[in-house]
Each structure stands twice: as structure tokens, then as C-alpha cells.
Scaffold this active site. Structure first.
Site, short mmCIF file in Angstrom:
data_model
loop_
_atom_site.label_atom_id
_atom_site.label_comp_id
_atom_site.label_asym_id
_atom_site.label_seq_id
_atom_site.Cartn_x
_atom_site.Cartn_y
_atom_site.Cartn_z
CG ASP A 75 27.24 -9.05 95.34
OD1 ASP A 75 27.27 -9.05 94.09
OD2 ASP A 75 26.19 -8.93 95.99
CD GLU A 133 22.48 -10.55 91.24
OE1 GLU A 133 21.47 -10.99 90.63
OE2 GLU A 133 23.09 -11.21 92.11
#
Length: 371
Positions: A75, A133
Site C-alpha cells: 500500500d 502498513e
């Protein structure tokens, strides 16, 4: 001829993978799945409904080598339409994730491709890519902890330092909220009947900030305050949102104990407070096994590897807190991450790919990187 890493990097950068964009994160993950399965990896998919799936890529297993985990995340922080696309000039590539951390994932996969091409196999090296994350790994944290238990060493591909430093230390971080209950009263006619939650919050704020010790690398920041009803009312409630960071376990203990004491102490008569929140990622504290691994990597690669400690956190914190020998900062050098100026240095890709190729080939042939 264009380098493979640049072509692949451009392809993943041009997919928006904002953490909340499940489709984009999964599309990014599917590319890595395709590339890794081409070189013999099998994929375990941890399906998620609202965020991208977490992917654990598994190589063949043997009884003759230590087990290595490569770690990254899929991400990025940019919502669709805010910062998108891939550009380059003579020295730099630009785009969301070029250094944080799609670029690092490309370093890892290029090293694995080279190993597979040279040896014809890859064994005892696995690769975990999580999808959340950038929002604190709240969903993937426990999964990463469970997976980490099976490994001896972990290499994390967040961006390198400005001198191509690898990261051997990261502060721990906790986020907490203190909710204070007071008692409302008319400020003009019944002032003495109220219990001022805002005043209690102001005193607690000062006590909290005084815990900061910059020499020891510890900070406490009250980033948000809210409370009260209006100027003519004694405040019946207040909230403090705070973050603490620490560089070692002794400071963690000091800060947590002091936080608990501040919460349970009422400085304004009649007020009460309660605490919520937790440690988000624990400290990644340098240790002798880690330094030994860095020295072995230098010997194997012929490269000098400066080391650094960072105040920011990554999933390296999670794995290191499980007792796994962990090195971070093995991605390319870049800057401007989390801004529309994010960029990565082209030459640093080649340098990091060469480093990790040599280290992991040594592991394949010798079974261990260091004793």
C-alpha cells in the site's frame, strides 16, 4: 536496453494502491504474485474484505539452511487522483511508492530473479507483502508476528538512508487517548459546583509533555485536545490524544508507568480519567547479532554498509520484537516519501539489487549468512 526493474517499477507505480483502495492494492499484489510464481514461489493468500489481501510467497524448503524472510508492503498513502503516475529524468524516478516501498519490493524481486537465473532454484527464502502498513498494520500485525516465528533472519526493503545506510534501529510507538469526566455547572452562578475537565486536561498535558527526554530519544506529543460545551459552562468532559515514542525498552517501561500514574491521578477535585490505546509497534533495538549480520553482508558483497537508527516505524519493528535478527532500509535511496515529490535514485536500485543478490546467493550455497 531498458532494465527490467524499471519496466516493472513503472507498471506497479501506475496502479493506485492507497491503503483503502482494495482493488488497487490487490491488483498490485497480483503483479508480484505473477512475477514470483514465475520463479517457483507458491502463494498463500490471506483474504481481506475491506483492505487488500496479504500475500505470503513460499519457496521450497530444505533442512540445510536457515530460514530467511523478505518483508514489504503493497500500500501507499495517496488517495486516487492526488498523486499518480511515473516519470523519470537522468538520475531519478518519480511517483507514489518509488521509495516507499514499491521500489524496495522491486529490489527484492530482482534479486530473487537473478538468483533463480543463476542457480535454477530458490530454497528457504520467503517473501511477505502486507496491505496496510501505511495505516499502522492494525490488521496485519498479528499475522506478521505469527509468520515471523518461523524465520531466523529478516530483510526489510524500506528506503535506504542518504549514504545507502541500512537501518538497525527504529523507535517504538504507542497511541493513546485519555478521556476525562468532570461535572458541568454554570460558570457565572454555580462555578464552585463544577468539576473542570478542561483544567484537568491542561494539567495532564503538561505532565505528559514533561516526560519527553530528547537525549534518550523519548518523546510524548499530545497532538489533539477536545472538550467542553461553551464559554459559560464548566467543562464536563475533555479528551487528549497522544503519541509516545521510545528508543529502548527501559524508556518504554518508564513512559508507560508514568502515563498510568498521570491518568489515575486527579489534579482537579471531582474529575476522573480513563485510558485507551496501545503500543502500535514495539521498538527495534540494535543488538550484537544484528551487527554481526551487517558485517557478514559487507564481507559477502564487498560493499560498505553504513548503519542508522530512525525515529519512524516500519514492519521491521514487529519482526524484530519477535526476536528475529532484522535489517531494514534495504530498498533504494529516495526522499519526499508521503509527499507529491517522492523520488528514488536510479543508481541505488542497481546497488541494492547487487547487494541482496550476493547475500542471498551466499545463503543458498552456504546455508547461513553468518554464524
Amino acid at each position: 536496453m531498458k532494465k527490467r526493474w524499471k519496466k516493472d517499477l513503472k507498471e506497479v507505480i501506475c496502479i493506485n494502491s492507497y491503503t483503502a483502495n482494495k482493488k488497487g492494492v490487490d491488483n498490485t499484489g497480483n503483479l508480484f504474485r505473477k512475477w514470483l510464481e514465475e520463479i517457483g514461489f507458491k502463494t498463500e493468500v490471506y483474504q481481506r474484505e475491506l483492505i487488500g489481501d496479504h500475500l505470503h510467497f513460499l519457496s521450497k524448503k530444505s533442512d540445510k539452511r536457515e530460514k530467511i524472510l523478505l518483508l514489504g508492503h503493497l500500500d501507499t498513502v495517496f488517495p486516487p487522483g492526488t498523486f499518480e503516475g511515473f516519470t523519470e529524468d537522468e538520475n531519478w524516478v518519480y511517483g507514489p511508492g518509488v521509495c516507499d516501498m514499491k521500489g524496495g519490493n522491486i529490489v527484492a524481486i530482482e534479486a530473487l530473479r537473478t538468483i533463480y537465473k543463476k542457480l535454477g532454484y530458490i530454497e528457504d527464502i520467503d517473501f511477505l507483502l502486507v496491505s496496510d502498513e501505511e495505516t499502522g498494520s492494525d490488521d496485519s500485525k498479528q499475522l506478521t508476528k505469527e509468520i515471523a516465528k518461523s524465520y531466523d533472519k529478516c530483510f526489510v526493503f524500506e528506503a535506504a538512508g542518504k549514504d545507502m545506510d541500512v537501518v538497525i534501529g527504529r523507535k517504538g510507538i504507542g497511541t493513546f487517548e485519555i478521556t476525562i469526566d468532570g461535572k458541568a455547572a454554570h460558570a457565572g452562578t454555580s462555578y464552585e459546583k463544577g468539576y473542570d475537565a478542561n483544567l484537568e486536561a491542561a494539567i495532564k498535558l503538561q505532565k505528559l509533555v514533561s516526560l519527553t527526554d530528547l537525549q534518550k530519544g523519548s518523546t510524548v506529543n499530545v497532538g489533539k485536545i477536545e472538550g467542553g460545551i461553551g464559554a459559560n459552562t464548566i467543562s464536563p468532559y475533555s479528551k487528549l490524544l497522544l503519541e509516545l515514542r521510545y528508543a529502548d525498552y527501559s524508556e518504554k517501561k518508564r513512559l508507560i508507568n508514568a502515563l498510568d500514574e498521570i491518568v489515575k491521578t486527579s489534579f482537579v477535585k471531582g474529575t476522573n480519567a480513563r485510558l485507551s490505546g496501545s503500543i502500535q509497534r514495539d521498538v527495534m533495538e540494535p543488538n550484537s547479532s544484528q551487527i554481526k549480520l551487517v558485517k557478514a553482508m559487507e564481507h559477502i558483497s564487498g560493499q560498505t554498509l553504513p548503519t542508522e537508527k530512525r525515529g519512524g516505524v516500519s514492519d521491521a519493528n514487529i519482526v524484530a520484537s519477535c526476536g528475529v535478527v532484522t535489517i531494514d532500509g534495504l530498498g533504494p535511496f529516495g526522499d519526499g516519501d508521503h509527499t507529491p515529490k517522492e523520488r528514488a535514485l536510479k543508481s541505488s536500485f542497481d546497488e541494492r539489487i547487487e547487494l541482496m543478490t550476493k547475500v542471498l546467493i551466499y545463503h543458498q550455497r552456504k546455508g547461513r549468512i553468518c554464524e
